[in-house]
Each structure stands twice: as structure tokens, then as C-alpha cells.
Design a protein around this motif. Structure first.
Motif, short mmCIF file in Angstrom:
data_model
loop_
_atom_site.label_atom_id
_atom_site.label_comp_id
_atom_site.label_asym_id
_atom_site.label_seq_id
_atom_site.Cartn_x
_atom_site.Cartn_y
_atom_site.Cartn_z
N PHE A 104 0.81 -1.21 0.00
CA PHE A 104 0.00 0.00 0.00
C PHE A 104 0.85 1.27 0.00
O PHE A 104 0.32 2.37 0.09
CB PHE A 104 -0.95 0.00 1.21
CG PHE A 104 -2.04 -1.02 1.11
CD1 PHE A 104 -3.24 -0.71 0.48
CD2 PHE A 104 -1.86 -2.31 1.58
CE1 PHE A 104 -4.25 -1.66 0.36
CE2 PHE A 104 -2.85 -3.28 1.48
CZ PHE A 104 -4.06 -2.94 0.86
N ASP A 129 -8.01 -2.10 8.85
CA ASP A 129 -7.03 -2.73 7.96
C ASP A 129 -6.15 -1.67 7.31
O ASP A 129 -6.54 -0.50 7.19
CB ASP A 129 -7.77 -3.53 6.88
CG ASP A 129 -6.83 -4.35 6.02
OD1 ASP A 129 -6.30 -5.36 6.53
OD2 ASP A 129 -6.60 -3.96 4.85
N SER A 157 -5.59 -1.27 4.35
CA SER A 157 -6.24 -0.74 3.14
C SER A 157 -7.02 0.54 3.43
O SER A 157 -7.35 1.29 2.51
CB SER A 157 -7.18 -1.80 2.54
OG SER A 157 -8.19 -2.16 3.46
N GLU A 158 -7.29 0.81 4.71
CA GLU A 158 -8.02 2.02 5.12
C GLU A 158 -7.07 3.15 5.50
O GLU A 158 -7.50 4.17 6.04
CB GLU A 158 -8.93 1.71 6.31
CG GLU A 158 -9.97 0.64 6.07
CD GLU A 158 -10.79 0.37 7.31
OE1 GLU A 158 -11.54 1.27 7.75
OE2 GLU A 158 -10.65 -0.74 7.87
#
Length: 403
Positions: free
Chosen positions: A36, A100, A102-103
Motif C-alpha cells: 500500500f 485494515d 487498506s483504510e
């Protein structure tokens, strides 16, 4: 100076806490976090066959961390990773649910991050990573630097928006001052060294470094038989040694920790058999390794899985910078900062000393793994030592000659 590990814990299993920090599942988690990061890319594993032939070993591979995440050193993997983990954990606590990675850039996480201040002491590279991590998530960063940190390194950290705080004295003085001020102000210390009662966050920093080991092992046709890694407080050495011990078990490579002679806190700790603080004397050119007190977590790991400890002198570190910039045969040139090639300096000293060579079982079948822990993090200093700019050295690989 050279000594073999005679500690009572030598070859004992890792402490369960350390095995969890440096284990396979943890390393998987780090790689997922890195997915990420916008500028994440694997760093090169450089093969130096001409140098290997010259030193009488089968192969030499150097993991070149001078390209890591735009920050120029392996430290980019540690501080920023720890900051991200801590912000996600605080967001989960406040939101009452799992959060997560991803956040990471969501408004919920951003609102939490904006209330947080992370702080650390640094010789240059770790502070740059912590500052970058804070900028990525929207937190504040306060970075403490001691008197020996160059203005150029300070400016490089400040460009990430960090508050820079100068401290009189040594790196260890700046560690203590950072801890004191952070406690007063309620800031979160994100240190790459540990002390009694403060282990988890330095463990997260070390966990971030496992990525460079995973990448290197995937790129090798055969695993290494010998590893030489430089040490400041010991974080990178303990990570490489500990992760390889988990990965290979009894078949792990012979591991040697290399200290600057002027800041040999791990060597002296190994000689004493317990953590010691060495006296502050004349500064070392190996600025990123100028630490006088070891990390307790790092020593707990290295006392079990390091096979030997040694020191190198100032001229040896400088000679390696020049040697990597002007390599033998068709070996590629490598830009290694003042601390970057110290593991190689240890190898060169070892093969040149019959007693050390025999003690480590170095021979023509030996496969060596090293880490260039930093590029030219102070370009002016690099050019002063090497006689060429970092860009001119890098161009050699494109033109075949010095620019």
C-alpha cells in the motif's frame, strides 16, 4: 578485534517474543503493508563475482538498500512501518473495530492520525523514516538530533514536515532527551533502540526490516553460508540474524556482527556477556553506527544467533566506499554511504586474517551475503570521501566509465 560468541544463550532458541516479531507471519504482514506504499519497489541484490574471486570466496551478494522507498537506506522499512502500525492500532481502539491497512488513507484514520505526534532520536536515517511515515498518515513528527548530525541530514528530515530538535551530546543523549520530552507531552516514541520496559515499538521497527531479508533470499539461487552485517544499536543485525535463524534453523549461515572500533557497543557487550555502555570518544566516520549503548532486544537476539563479533577501523570503512564506487572487473558500481559498506569491510578483514578466516570457516565454497545499509545520505560528505559525486558513480553502470 574479533571474538566468537561464548554467551550461555548461544544457539538457544529465540525468546518467543522475538520469534513472533521476526517470524514468517510477521514478515508476510510487513510485505502486505508495503503493497500500500505508492513508491514501494524491491531493492536490487547485486552480484560481485570479480570481488568474490579477488577475496577467494564463491560469491558475494549485496542487498543495495540505497534505493529503498526514496529515503536512501534500509531504515525506510522500519520507522514508517511502525508509525503506520501504531496509527492503525489507535484508530481501531477509538473506532471500536478492526482497521485494515487498506483504510490507511480513509477519513476515519486520518482524523485519528491528526491528533497524534510521533517522536524519535536519530543519526539521520531512522528519523527520516519516522518523519515520512508521519507525513503519509497525517500525524505530527518531532525528531531529536544530536550535535554530530550534519545540517544536510537535518534538512532532509525536515522536508517531511517534522519539527527538528537539536540536543547537545551523543546519539544516546538524544535518545534519553526524546524519551523525556515525549513523556511530558504525551507523544509516542518510535525508537529503533529498546530499553527496560520499552520493547514492543522497537520490535515493530525491526519487523519492518524483515522485508529486505525476504527479498534477498528469494533472489538467490543458493542460500548464503556467511553473513556480515554492520551494527549500531543492533537492530538490522538482529533482524537479519534472527529471521535467517527462523528460516533455516540449524542450517542457518554463519553470522558475524561488525562494529566501528570507535563505537563498538555490541562487541564490548559480547565480550562482557551483558549489555554495556561504551565511553564516548573520537567520532567515527561511520556516522549511522555511532551508538554507544546496544538495544536490549537486539542483544537478546544476537546473544543466541550471532556466531562472532568484530570491529573495523575508519580507514577500512573509507576504503570500502571507494572500492564499491570503483569496482573490480565488470562488477557494477555501488553508491555506499559512510556506514553502508561496513559489513564488506568486516569480510575483507576476515579473509585477510588467517585466524579469523579459519574461525569462520571461510573458503572458496563460501557464499557471502551483505547489506549496503545506506546510499549517499549526505552527498557532500560522500563526494569529499570518494572523490566523485553519487550521480557520477551511478552513471558508471550506464556508461562503463566515470562521468
Amino acid at each position: 578485534m574479533f571474538l566468537q560468541n561464548t554467551h550461555a544463550d548461544y544457539r538457544q532458541p529465540l525468546d518467543p517474543r522475538d520469534a513472533e516479531i521476526l517470524g514468517m507471519e510477521a514478515a508476510d504482514a510487513v510485505e502486505r503493508h508495503l503493497a500500500f506504499r505508492e513508491n514501494h519497489a524491491e531493492t536490487p541484490l547485486v552480484n560481485l563475482p570479480a570481488l568474490a574471486a579477488e577475496l577467494g570466496v564463491a560469491s558475494i551478494h549485496i542487498k543495495d538498500e540505497g534505493h529503498r522507498l526514496g529515503l536512501g537506506s534500509f531504515k525506510a522499512l522500519g520507522g514508517a512501518y511502525a508509525v503506520i502500525r501504531l496509527v492503525l492500532e489507535e484508530a481501531a481502539r477509538r473506532l471500536g473495530r478492526a482497521v485494515d491497512v487498506s483504510e490507511l488513507h480513509s477519513s476515519d484514520v486520518r482524523e485519528v492520525a491528526e491528533t497524534m505526534t510521533v517522536a524519535c532520536a536519530t543519526d539521520g536515517n531512522h528519523g527520516r523514516s519516522v518523519a515520512q511515515g508521519a507525513q503519509l498518515v497525517g500525524a505530527r513528527a518531532a525528531i531529536f538530533v544530536h550535535a554530530g548530525v550534519s545540517d544536510e541530514r537535518v534538512a532532509t528530515i525536515a522536508r517531511f514536515g517534522a519539527e527538528m530538535i537539536r540536543v547537545d551530546g551523543t546519539y544516546d543523549d538524544s535518545v534519553r532527551e526524546a524519551a523525556r520530552i515525549a513523556a511530558e507531552k504525551g507523544w509516542t516514541i518510535v525508537s529503533d533502540t529498546s530499553w527496560p520496559g520499552y520493547e514492543r515499538i522497537p520490535g515493530l521497527v525491526m519487523q519492518g526490516y524483515t522485508t529486505l531479508v525476504r527479498e534477498a533470499l528469494r533472489a538467490m539461487q543458493q542460500p548464503p553460508t556467511h553473513v556480515f552485517i554492520q551494527a549500531g544499536v543492533g537492530g538490522i543485525a538482529a533482524t537479519v540474524a534472527g529471521h535467517m535463524a527462523i528460516a533455516f534453523g540449524d542450517e542457518r549461515p554463519t553470522f558475524t556482527v561488525v562494529d566501528p572500533a570507535r563505537a563498538a557497543c555490541l562487541f564490548e557487550t559480547a565480550r562482557a556477556g551483558h549489555p554495556v555502555t561504551v565511553a564516548h570518544g573520537e567520532p567515527t566516520v561511520m556516522a549511522m553506527l555511532e551508538c554507544y549503548e546496544p538495544s536490549l532486544v537486539a542483544w537478546r537476539i544476537l546473544s543466541r544467533v550471532a556466531d562472532a563479533f568484530m570491529t573495523v577501523d575508519e580507514d577500512e570503512a573509507i576504503a570500502v566506499m571507494r572500492r564499491l564506487a570503483d569496482p573490480a572487473g565488470n562488477d557494477p558500481a555501488i553508491v555506499a554511504g559512510e556506514s553502508g559498506g561496513v559489513g564488506l569491510a568486516g569480510l575483507i578483514r576476515a579473509v585477510g586474517n588467517p585466524e579469523i578466516k579459519q574461525a569462520l570457516s571461510l573458503d572458496r565454497q563460501s557464499r557471502i551475503f551483505l547489506v549496503n545499509t545506506e546510499g549517499a545520505t549526505d552527498p557532500g560528505k560522500y563526494e569529499e570521501i570518494v572523490g566523485l559525486s553519487p550521480a557520477a558513480v551511478a552513471r558508471k553502470n550506464k556508461t562503463g566509465a566515470s562521468a
